[in-house]
Structures are given as structure tokens and as C-alpha cells.
Design a protein around this motif. Structure first.
Motif, mmCIF file in Angstrom:
data_model
loop_
_atom_site.group_PDB
_atom_site.id
_atom_site.type_symbol
_atom_site.label_atom_id
_atom_site.label_comp_id
_atom_site.label_asym_id
_atom_site.label_seq_id
_atom_site.Cartn_x
_atom_site.Cartn_y
_atom_site.Cartn_z
ATOM 1 N N LYS A 1 55.276 -5.357 4.564
ATOM 2 C CA LYS A 1 54.584 -5.314 5.704
ATOM 3 C C LYS A 1 53.018 -5.860 6.071
ATOM 4 C CE LYS A 1 58.707 -3.401 8.359
ATOM 5 N NZ LYS A 1 59.248 -3.569 7.560
ATOM 6 N N CYS A 2 52.833 -5.088 5.243
ATOM 7 C CA CYS A 2 50.548 -5.044 5.267
ATOM 8 C C CYS A 2 50.576 -6.243 4.622
ATOM 9 C CB CYS A 2 50.605 -3.532 5.407
ATOM 10 S SG CYS A 2 51.063 -2.973 3.775
ATOM 11 N N ARG A 3 50.854 -6.202 2.820
ATOM 12 C CA ARG A 3 50.675 -7.145 2.305
ATOM 13 C C ARG A 3 49.192 -6.323 1.949
ATOM 14 N NH1 ARG A 3 55.613 -9.457 2.419
ATOM 15 N NH2 ARG A 3 54.545 -10.911 1.114
ATOM 16 N N THR A 4 49.162 -5.399 1.340
ATOM 17 C CA THR A 4 47.851 -4.651 0.849
ATOM 18 C C THR A 4 48.091 -4.442 -0.586
ATOM 19 O OG1 THR A 4 48.774 -2.275 1.597
ATOM 20 C CG2 THR A 4 47.187 -3.691 2.630
ATOM 21 N N CYS A 5 49.430 -4.344 -1.139
ATOM 22 C CA CYS A 5 49.833 -4.054 -2.329
ATOM 23 C C CYS A 5 50.687 -5.043 -3.699
ATOM 24 C CB CYS A 5 51.322 -2.987 -2.269
ATOM 25 S SG CYS A 5 52.904 -4.205 -1.570
ATOM 26 N N LEU A 6 49.674 -6.284 -2.538
ATOM 27 C CA LEU A 6 50.089 -8.081 -3.804
ATOM 28 C C LEU A 6 49.629 -7.337 -4.959
ATOM 29 C CD1 LEU A 6 49.290 -10.533 -0.762
ATOM 30 C CD2 LEU A 6 51.200 -9.246 -1.560
ATOM 31 N N SER A 55 43.182 -8.632 -11.793
ATOM 32 C CA SER A 55 42.797 -10.107 -11.745
ATOM 33 C C SER A 55 41.666 -10.553 -10.350
ATOM 34 C CB SER A 55 44.651 -9.790 -10.850
ATOM 35 O OG SER A 55 45.397 -11.449 -10.465
ATOM 36 N N ASP A 56 41.709 -11.847 -10.457
ATOM 37 C CA ASP A 56 40.563 -11.884 -9.752
ATOM 38 C C ASP A 56 41.360 -12.022 -8.190
ATOM 39 O OD1 ASP A 56 38.023 -11.115 -11.160
ATOM 40 O OD2 ASP A 56 38.015 -12.492 -12.012
ATOM 41 N N ARG A 57 42.455 -13.087 -8.655
ATOM 42 C CA ARG A 57 43.273 -13.294 -7.637
ATOM 43 C C ARG A 57 43.624 -12.247 -6.394
ATOM 44 N NH1 ARG A 57 48.143 -16.424 -9.554
ATOM 45 N NH2 ARG A 57 48.450 -16.816 -7.177
ATOM 46 N N LEU A 102 51.314 -14.379 -5.551
ATOM 47 C CA LEU A 102 51.124 -12.944 -5.968
ATOM 48 C C LEU A 102 52.582 -12.406 -4.436
ATOM 49 C CD1 LEU A 102 47.546 -12.874 -4.638
ATOM 50 C CD2 LEU A 102 48.482 -12.787 -6.801
ATOM 51 N N VAL A 103 52.842 -11.031 -5.219
ATOM 52 C CA VAL A 103 54.033 -10.774 -4.824
ATOM 53 C C VAL A 103 54.258 -8.792 -4.108
ATOM 54 C CG1 VAL A 103 55.428 -12.528 -5.997
ATOM 55 C CG2 VAL A 103 54.850 -10.046 -6.576
ATOM 56 N N VAL A 156 54.883 -8.270 -17.189
ATOM 57 C CA VAL A 156 53.487 -8.006 -17.192
ATOM 58 C C VAL A 156 52.957 -8.767 -15.676
ATOM 59 C CG1 VAL A 156 50.763 -8.832 -18.036
ATOM 60 C CG2 VAL A 156 53.575 -8.848 -19.742
ATOM 61 N N VAL A 157 52.529 -7.229 -14.967
ATOM 62 C CA VAL A 157 51.424 -7.594 -14.555
ATOM 63 C C VAL A 157 50.015 -7.363 -14.255
ATOM 64 C CG1 VAL A 157 51.574 -5.995 -12.049
ATOM 65 C CG2 VAL A 157 54.169 -7.063 -13.178
ATOM 66 N N LYS A 158 50.447 -7.380 -13.087
ATOM 67 C CA LYS A 158 47.975 -7.833 -12.892
ATOM 68 C C LYS A 158 47.943 -7.358 -11.217
ATOM 69 C CE LYS A 158 46.358 -11.414 -16.133
ATOM 70 N NZ LYS A 158 46.146 -12.542 -16.392
ATOM 71 N N ASN A 159 47.005 -6.036 -11.452
ATOM 72 C CA ASN A 159 46.308 -5.455 -10.479
ATOM 73 C C ASN A 159 45.318 -5.314 -9.934
ATOM 74 O OD1 ASN A 159 46.204 -4.078 -7.937
ATOM 75 N ND2 ASN A 159 46.270 -2.053 -8.875
#
Length: 370
Positions: free
Chosen positions: A53-58, A94-96, A75-76, A88-91
């Protein structure tokens, strides 16, 4: 012989870890820990169906899996997306993700009152931490902030709807922890608010846990209201014999006074499991009514993250250095208080004896002691 369970390999910010199938990206990152872990304002591992719901963990998925290494186009939400073998995950790399998270924080702060100096949640507010790391120095929002009518939730819980970010944690807590739920989300869109149905009071035995799950200062403890700042208090672990809950709590003390009682929390701000492995939710009796130190068995100081403002002046495991002054002075105890006039000859001449304005000659006389 039981067959070994296959583990998935997932790489998050160039760190590879093996996790069980069905693990979300967020929980996989929490196993690594540190800055690799995305922030979460609505997800709560103890509450079923929370998150998203908050989308802060994208996060950005650069490779879906070994079988299909194509990246995901958008972004997920890491709390709602399970890992795949070879993902493979970027947190933070990632600039995005950084740009998107900055935008989410800006949206969360659009209608927030920014009343941290008077908010009881200050010092342990997840939105404060999030805005410090990803917020902007000034707001671009020029319109009037939304306001809500005041709702009374009972004698123990204070609701400030203007601070709410609609994470739904308190609704899930009332649904899954207490016996019945009397509050929820009313209206839609920018009129949506947390409120009770027909102005009912929240008086369930476990309803006080909504205070612990709230990531901001929307739901606060009335018995602690405006009493003290958390960084001036000393958190200690304690327990008691309670027929309703485990009785394992955290006391927030100032001197010998118990200012408030909360459930114990882990490094992610979630309620810890008890020593028996059960969820550590506590009842209203322990939270609001047992405010005497004689009601509890003190176990010791709580381990506080050194990066938290609560850790100021709160030292655990620090040993007092051995005092050597008495040995240096031949076994005599040092005089902590002494009159300098008794041992010094500087002030033998009173300034009142010097006639006329202060001159170089008068200072020479004072130096000679004439």
C-alpha cells in the motif's frame, strides 16, 4: 531419509543469499540486513495480507530468474513479490529506485502536518527516518492540506488522522489480534480516514496493540501523552505473570517512574516473538494499568540500535574505569570539593582596596600582592 528442501539463490545489491521458496524479496533482504533492506511502512510480518500500500519498498528486478533472465519492466513492491531462483534485484544500487522512493516520500508528506516537535512518536517514527533518508528539503505542494474531524476512540488511544498514511496496519491488527474490530477505513480517495463506526469506543483487551503497529503518530498512548520524550527515557525489558498475555514487555522509565509500557520490538520495528515462540502482543492491562515498578520483574536494559536517537545517554555493557587517584595520593581519598581561596594566593588582595579606575599600575600591585 527426508529429502532436502531446495533453496533459491537470489542476488540483492550484488550480495547472493539462499532462501526458501515463497520468500518475498523484502524478507530475503532482511536476512542480509543493513542498507540492503528496503524500508516498509505498511508491511508487517505478523499481520496476514499486510503490505502493498505504501510503495516505499519498491525495488528493481534486473533479472527475473535463471530460466527467464529478462528484467521486469517496472519497479515492483518487494513485500508482495516472491523471489525466484537466480533472481537479481537492485535496491540502493539503482537510480530508478532512489528516484521513485524520493517521490513516494514526497507524496506521503503532502498532507502530513509536520508537527514532530509536539508529536509523541518523535524519535521512533518510521516516517521521520524515511524522510531523513529520502525526503527533500522543501515541499512543492502549495495547496491547503486536508483535515479531518476529531474522533474519540476511548480512554486510552488518541487518534490524529492528519498524521495517518493509511497503511492499514491498525485495521489488520484489530481484525487478527483482537476479538472484534470496530474501526476501519471510511470514505474513499483523499477523503479516506481511519474511524470507528457510529463513534464507538475501542475497548477490546488487545486493541492497544494498534499503537505499537502504527508507523507514525496517528495512534498514540493517552497515558503517555506529552509526558516525556523517548530519548530522555530508559527502555528496559521486564515481565510479569499475566493471565491474558505473555507479560513480556518493554518499560520506558525516567528514574524509578514507569512512563509507558509497550511490546518488545525487533530491529524492523515489529513486535518480537515471546520466549515461547509466540507473537508478543500484550493486553491492555499490562499496557495501560501496570505503571508501578513493583508490578514488574526487571530483566535488564533493552539493546538499542546505536544509530537511534533513543540510544543517546543509554549505554549497555560499558564498564566504569578503575579509579586510581586514591593510589596516586598514597591511599588518601581525593577532596572533591575544596575552597580555592584556602590554597591559592592570587586573591589575597581584594579589588575593593584598589582606588581609582583599573590601570596597569593597579594590576601590577595586585600581582605583587601589595
Amino acid at each position: 531419509m527426508a529429502e532436502e528442501k531446495k533453496l533459491f539463490k537470489v542476488t540483492i545489491d550484488n550480495i547472493t543469499i539462499d532462501v526458501e521458496p515463497g520468500t518475498s524479496i523484502l524478507n530475503a533482504a532482511r536476512q542480509i540486513g543493513g542498507d540492503v533492506t528496503p524500508p516498509a511502512m505498511c508491511y508487517y510480518s505478523k499481520l496476514k495480507d499486510s503490505g502493498g500500500k505504501c510503495r516505499t519498498c519498491l525495488v528493481e528486478v534486473a533479472a527475473g530468474s535463471t530460466a527467464d533472465p529478462r528484467p521486469m519492466p517496472k519497479l515492483v513492491a518487494s513485500c508482495r513479490t516472491n523471489v525466484m531462483d537466480g533472481m537479481v534485484v537492485k535496491n540502493i544500487t539503482s537510480d530508478r529506485v532512489t528516484d521513485a522512493r524520493n517521490g513516494v516520500v514526497e507524496f506521503l508528506l503532502i498532507n502530513h502536518p509536520l508537527d514532530c516537535p509536539i508529536c509523541d512518536q518523535a524519535g521512533e517514527c518510521h516516517l521521520q527516518d524515511l524522510s531523513y533518508e529520502h525526503g527533500k528539503g522543501a515541499s512543492r505542494y502549495e495547496f491547503k492540506r486536508r483535515t479531518f474531524d476529531k474522533h474519540e476512540l476511548g480512554p486510552y488511544i488518541q487518534l490524529h488522522m492528519t498524521r495517518c498514511i493509511l497503511c492499514y496496519r491498525c485495521v489488520y491488527t484489530a481484525d487478527q489480534v483482537s476479538n472484534e474490530r470496530r474501526h476501519g477505513i471510511l470514505s474513499r480517495g483523499d477523503h479516506a480516514e481511519i474511524a470507528t463506526y457510529i463513534e464507538k469506543s475501542l475497548d477490546n483487551d488487545f486493541i492497544g496493540n494498534v499503537i505499537d503497529v502504527c508507523p507514525v503518530g496517528a495512534l498514540t498512548d493517552k497515558t503517555f501523552r506529552f509526558k516525556n520524550r523517548v530519548w530522555f527515557t530508559k527502555p528496559v525489558d521486564a515481565h510479569c505473570k499475566c493471565d491474558k498475555c505473555s507479560g513480556e514487555v518493554q518499560l520506558w522509565m525516567r528514574g524509578d517512574e514507569v512512563l509507558r509500557v509497550t511490546a518488545r520490538k525487533d530491529e524492523w520495528g515489529e513486535v518480537k516473538d515471546t520466549t515461547k515462540g509466540e507473537p508478543g502482543w500484550i493486553c491492555n492491562t499490562c499496557r495501560f494499568e501496570r505503571k508501578k515498578i513493583s508490578d514488574w520483574v526487571i530483566e535488564g536494559p533493552t539493546q538499542v540500535n546505536r544509530h537511534s536517537v533513543i540510544s543517546q545517554g543509554h549505554y549497555v555493557g560499558v564498564k566504569k574505569p578503575h579509579e586510581t587517584i586514591a593510589k596516586v595520593m598514597g591511599g588518601r581519598d581525593p577532596k572533591l570539593l575544596m575552597n580555592i581561596k584556602d590554597v591559592s594566593e592570587v586573591n589575597q588582595v581584594e579589588l575593593s582596596e584598589l582606588k581609582g579606575p583599573a590601570t596597569s599600575e593597579s594590576f601590577k600591585q595586585l600581582k605583587k600582592g601589595n
